[in-house]
Structures are given as C-alpha cells and as structure tokens.
Write a protein that holds these residues in place. Structure first.
Motif, PDB file in Angstrom:
ATOM      1  N   HIS A 178       0.845  -1.219  -0.080  1.00  0.00           N
ATOM      2  CA  HIS A 178      -0.005  -0.089   0.060  1.00  0.00           C
ATOM      3  C   HIS A 178       0.684   1.110   0.005  1.00  0.00           C
ATOM      4  O   HIS A 178       1.565   1.319   1.093  1.00  0.00           O
ATOM      5  CB  HIS A 178      -0.926  -0.227   1.267  1.00  0.00           C
ATOM      6  N   ILE A 179       0.809   1.923  -0.863  1.00  0.00           N
ATOM      7  CA  ILE A 179       1.582   3.140  -1.143  1.00  0.00           C
ATOM      8  C   ILE A 179       0.663   4.478  -1.167  1.00  0.00           C
ATOM      9  O   ILE A 179      -0.059   4.470  -2.090  1.00  0.00           O
ATOM     10  CB  ILE A 179       2.381   3.084  -2.281  1.00  0.00           C
ATOM     11  N   ASP A 180       1.062   5.301  -0.153  1.00  0.00           N
ATOM     12  CA  ASP A 180      -0.064   6.253   0.235  1.00  0.00           C
ATOM     13  C   ASP A 180       0.428   7.194   1.345  1.00  0.00           C
ATOM     14  O   ASP A 180       1.665   7.237   1.826  1.00  0.00           O
ATOM     15  CB  ASP A 180      -1.045   5.337   0.983  1.00  0.00           C
ATOM     16  N   ALA A 181      -0.042   8.670   1.397  1.00  0.00           N
ATOM     17  CA  ALA A 181       0.322   9.207   2.482  1.00  0.00           C
ATOM     18  C   ALA A 181      -0.229   8.941   3.724  1.00  0.00           C
ATOM     19  O   ALA A 181       0.223   9.339   4.851  1.00  0.00           O
ATOM     20  CB  ALA A 181      -0.078  10.895   2.104  1.00  0.00           C
ATOM     21  N   HIS A 182      -1.465   8.433   3.720  1.00  0.00           N
ATOM     22  CA  HIS A 182      -2.264   8.150   4.740  1.00  0.00           C
ATOM     23  C   HIS A 182      -2.337   6.344   5.081  1.00  0.00           C
ATOM     24  O   HIS A 182      -2.407   5.521   3.812  1.00  0.00           O
ATOM     25  CB  HIS A 182      -3.514   8.420   4.755  1.00  0.00           C
ATOM     26  N   VAL A 266      -1.907  -4.768  -4.760  1.00  0.00           N
ATOM     27  CA  VAL A 266      -0.971  -3.500  -4.631  1.00  0.00           C
ATOM     28  C   VAL A 266      -2.185  -2.298  -4.766  1.00  0.00           C
ATOM     29  O   VAL A 266      -2.870  -2.207  -5.524  1.00  0.00           O
ATOM     30  CB  VAL A 266      -0.132  -3.573  -5.789  1.00  0.00           C
ATOM     31  N   SER A 267      -1.937  -1.281  -3.755  1.00  0.00           N
ATOM     32  CA  SER A 267      -3.084  -0.131  -3.940  1.00  0.00           C
ATOM     33  C   SER A 267      -2.172   1.162  -3.854  1.00  0.00           C
ATOM     34  O   SER A 267      -1.257   1.465  -2.897  1.00  0.00           O
ATOM     35  CB  SER A 267      -3.963  -0.112  -2.632  1.00  0.00           C
ATOM     36  N   PHE A 268      -2.263   2.053  -4.787  1.00  0.00           N
ATOM     37  CA  PHE A 268      -1.583   3.106  -5.150  1.00  0.00           C
ATOM     38  C   PHE A 268      -2.459   4.413  -5.083  1.00  0.00           C
ATOM     39  O   PHE A 268      -3.261   4.386  -5.854  1.00  0.00           O
ATOM     40  CB  PHE A 268      -0.692   3.359  -6.286  1.00  0.00           C
ATOM     41  N   ASP A 269      -2.215   5.102  -3.942  1.00  0.00           N
ATOM     42  CA  ASP A 269      -3.019   6.522  -3.720  1.00  0.00           C
ATOM     43  C   ASP A 269      -2.023   7.411  -4.257  1.00  0.00           C
ATOM     44  O   ASP A 269      -0.866   7.559  -3.943  1.00  0.00           O
ATOM     45  CB  ASP A 269      -3.236   6.788  -2.261  1.00  0.00           C
ATOM     46  N   VAL A 270      -2.761   8.385  -5.240  1.00  0.00           N
ATOM     47  CA  VAL A 270      -1.661   9.567  -5.931  1.00  0.00           C
ATOM     48  C   VAL A 270      -1.372  10.638  -4.689  1.00  0.00           C
ATOM     49  O   VAL A 270      -0.278  10.870  -5.023  1.00  0.00           O
ATOM     50  CB  VAL A 270      -2.108  10.200  -7.075  1.00  0.00           C
ATOM     51  N   ASP A 271      -1.833  10.426  -3.560  1.00  0.00           N
ATOM     52  CA  ASP A 271      -1.405  11.440  -2.624  1.00  0.00           C
ATOM     53  C   ASP A 271      -0.160  10.941  -1.836  1.00  0.00           C
ATOM     54  O   ASP A 271       0.417  11.505  -1.125  1.00  0.00           O
ATOM     55  CB  ASP A 271      -2.625  11.948  -1.706  1.00  0.00           C
ATOM     56  N   SER A 272       0.366   9.714  -2.374  1.00  0.00           N
ATOM     57  CA  SER A 272       1.605   9.198  -1.742  1.00  0.00           C
ATOM     58  C   SER A 272       2.747  10.273  -2.412  1.00  0.00           C
ATOM     59  O   SER A 272       3.817  10.270  -1.700  1.00  0.00           O
ATOM     60  CB  SER A 272       1.817   8.000  -2.209  1.00  0.00           C
ATOM     61  N   LEU A 273       2.576  10.861  -3.366  1.00  0.00           N
ATOM     62  CA  LEU A 273       3.352  11.632  -4.256  1.00  0.00           C
ATOM     63  C   LEU A 273       3.404  13.086  -3.620  1.00  0.00           C
ATOM     64  O   LEU A 273       2.420  13.390  -3.051  1.00  0.00           O
ATOM     65  CB  LEU A 273       3.182  11.607  -5.638  1.00  0.00           C
ATOM     66  N   ASP A 274       4.432  13.659  -3.544  1.00  0.00           N
ATOM     67  CA  ASP A 274       4.350  15.251  -3.148  1.00  0.00           C
ATOM     68  C   ASP A 274       3.464  15.976  -3.987  1.00  0.00           C
ATOM     69  O   ASP A 274       3.596  15.502  -5.168  1.00  0.00           O
ATOM     70  CB  ASP A 274       5.778  15.477  -3.047  1.00  0.00           C
ATOM     71  N   PRO A 275       2.924  16.799  -3.338  1.00  0.00           N
ATOM     72  CA  PRO A 275       1.708  17.762  -4.153  1.00  0.00           C
ATOM     73  C   PRO A 275       2.826  18.374  -5.724  1.00  0.00           C
ATOM     74  O   PRO A 275       2.068  18.862  -6.312  1.00  0.00           O
ATOM     75  CB  PRO A 275       1.209  18.734  -3.483  1.00  0.00           C
ATOM     76  N   ALA A 276       3.964  18.626  -5.283  1.00  0.00           N
ATOM     77  CA  ALA A 276       4.703  19.258  -6.507  1.00  0.00           C
ATOM     78  C   ALA A 276       4.711  18.095  -7.699  1.00  0.00           C
ATOM     79  O   ALA A 276       4.755  18.793  -8.804  1.00  0.00           O
ATOM     80  CB  ALA A 276       6.102  19.196  -6.220  1.00  0.00           C
ATOM     81  N   PHE A 277       4.332  17.049  -7.397  1.00  0.00           N
ATOM     82  CA  PHE A 277       4.322  16.002  -8.595  1.00  0.00           C
ATOM     83  C   PHE A 277       2.780  15.786  -8.860  1.00  0.00           C
ATOM     84  O   PHE A 277       2.631  15.400 -10.214  1.00  0.00           O
ATOM     85  CB  PHE A 277       5.131  14.676  -8.260  1.00  0.00           C
TER      86      PHE A 277
END
Length: 348
Positions: A178-182, A266-277
């Motif tokens: 799980h790739i995420d900010a939360h 595999v779960s990918f939340d786009v907020d795992s990425l910095d908001p610059a990206f």
C-alpha cells in the motif's frame, strides 16, 4: 548493448531503415512485440480514449471471455473527507494518450503476454448511497475474480479498496503493498465506517486482508495518531522520510519480505506523491515521494504473486497541468506489467 559503429557503417545500416527496424537482438525482440510487421501504429491521439489504449470491452460481462486482465474505472467519491472530485479520475486517466507499451526497467511488453481490455466503469445503482456503491463494486469485482480475470481499478476515492479486497480476498486473506500518504486504517466517523480513511481496518476485521503481510509506504502528515490500528494489527509502516534514509532498494527488499510468495494486492494512492508532482488529489500532503521513487518501488516488485491492484484519488480539477493523471496512467501501466508477469509465472 548495440555495438558502436563508424559513420560509414551507420550510413550503410540506418540510412534506409524504418523506425520499426532494429538490428540489436534485444531491441529487435521488443520491436517485434510492439510493431509486429512493419512500422505502423495508431497515432496515440486518435480514436476513442481507453485506459492504456486497451481494447474497449464494456460488453465483456458476464463471461469475460478472452480477457486475462481487466482495466476498469470506479467513478465514485462518496467516501472523501476533504476535497471531492475523484469521481472524474477514470475519465482523466483515459485521456492520457501516450503510456507504454514497453517498460525498459522491467523489460516488459505486458500486452504480449496477457489479454488486456478496458471493460468500462462499475455501474452504480445510486450516485448518493456509499454503502450501496460499495456493494456494486464488490459484486462487479467478484464476477471478474470468479471468471479468473485479474482486476486493475482506477478510482475514485480510496474507500473503493474495501469492496475490492472483499472480492479478491473472499476465499483467503491477501497481503498488500500500500503506497499512500495515509494508512487508511481509521475508525468510524460521524456514523460511517466506509469512508476513505478506514478501508483497510475494515478489510482486516472482515478477514480479507492479512495485516502481517501488509506494508504501507510513504506515510506522513498530521493524522499519524489515527493509524493505531496499523501498528496494533502488525502492519509494517514506512514513513515518507524513511524512504530517503533507507533507499529504494531497502524499501523494495522489505516489501518483498513482508508479502512473501502469497497472493498480494497493490494499492496506490496518488497522494503518496508530493503535491509538486501530483497536486490533483483530495488530501494532499507535502513532503511526499517523488514520481521516480514511486516508480522505482513498483518496478522492484516484479515477480510477486499479484492478484489485483488499483490507483486511486485522482481529482483532475485540482491540477491544470494534467500531471496527476499522467502519473496515474504511468502507475497503472506499471501495475499492468506486474500483473502480466504474475500471470506468466503462474502459467509456467
């Protein structure tokens, strides 16, 4: 790598060669998979947009014949706690016109080894009822799983992870990367436990997600105190700042160790990425992963027993550059590569 030639040799070999004609054996192998005969391909900006330019098969149900991997949209964001808009994510990803068909790191042309189709969007009975929408998603994915088709979803908010896992983990709990900010393991808020901040708590309690085989990568922000369940259940949590300290190779090794050889989602939340990206998301958190770090982690998962995946929380209206949708489409392609390799391994 190809040999280095003199100018005369370059002129002799390449002056009249077509764009699809390769002389190095490895490059030739890829070109044959991509081009087939000749050098003609449909222009990426032509035709009806589909996920990763896959054939559009909305009529494939109920048998899903001749499909190994189903790409589909979940245009639903009734579970968001901040900015709405992820219901437009699938359409934005379909409009990305140039991703794939080859991944040079994994050396993969996934459509050469698996039959892939965009089967459209989950049909919802109600645009207002979150619980009913989850039931629609679970039923839709369960039909795929029962037909032996591997599901790859584009959301939609992250609450969709719960009904997908209920379908994928119905017969046995699965592991998860799980790739995420939360961590998304929070409890009930305001009388609702199906929001996008809690799908993985409920999935564990439902017996469809194995917390000891779950790793959460990229976690950060002001909600750490909400994620007690991750630690109490035995999930492995790697914070965003630790990714840089540990290095991508160490993160990959830990992920592979945690999930092992068992079935893995595999779960990918786009907020795992910095908001610059990736600014186009509902709950952005500064200090996140770079797109290169995220791709590096995903590409390091090749060979795992992947049984499904998603990329979620794309809210395109917050990103006038369209970068978020572009990244999400690339992430979907990486998931497709992983899924195709898993199918190839299981068939061998």
């Amino acid at each position: 790598m190809p040999e280095i030639l003199s100018l005369d040799e370059l002129r002799e070999r390449f002056s009249n060669a077509s764009g699809g004609e390769m002389f190095d054996p490895e490059f030739r192998k890829v070109a044959d998979l991509v081009f087939g005969e000749g050098d003609r391909r449909q222009a990426p900006y032509c035709g009806v947009p589909t996920l990763l330019k896959a054939p559009y098969r909305p009529d494939a149900a109920p048998s899903f014949a001749d499909i190994d991997i189903a790409l589909f949209g979940i245009p639903m964001d009734l579970g968001v706690t901040n900015r709405s808009g992820a219901r437009f994510g699938p359409r934005a990803v379909r409009n990305v016109d140039r991703v794939g068909p080859y991944d040079h790191v994994m050396r993969a042309v996934p459509t050469a080894h698996a039959r892939v189709a965009d089967i459209g969007d989950v049909p919802f009975k109600s645009r207002f009822d979150l619980a009913a929408s989850h039931a629609d998603i679970e039923g839709f994915v369960r039909r795929l799983v029962e037909a032996g088709v591997l599901p790859l979803a584009v959301g939609g908010d992250h609450s969709v992870g719960l009904p997908i896992l209920r379908a994928v983990g119905k017969d046995r709990p699965v592991g998860m990367i799980h790739i995420d900010a939360h961590c998304d393991t929070g409890g009930s808020f305001e009388g609702c436990k199906f929001h996008h901040g809690g799908p993985f708590r409920q999935a564990v309690l439902d017996g469809v997600l194995d917390p000891r085989r779950t790793i959460q990568i990229g976690i950060r922000g002001n909600s750490e105190y909400l994620w007690e369940f991750s630690y109490a259940s035995g999930m492995t949590v790697i914070h965003a700042e630790e990714v840089g300290d540990l290095g991508i190779s160490a993160v990959i090794a830990k992920a592979r160790e945690i999930v092992g050889a068992g079935p893995t989602y595999v779960s990918f939340d786009v907020d795992s990425l910095d908001p610059a990206f990736a600014p186009g998301t509902g709950t952005p958190e500064v200090g996140g992963l770079t797109s290169a770090q995220a791709l590096g982690i995903l590409r390091g998962l090749i060979g795992l027993n992947i049984v499904g995946g998603d990329v979620v929380e794309i809210a395109p209206q917050y990103d006038p550059t369209s970068n978020t949708a572009q990244i999400a489409a690339q992430i979907l392609f990486e998931l497709l590569c992983l899924a195709a390799e898993a199918i190839k391994v299981r068939a061998s």
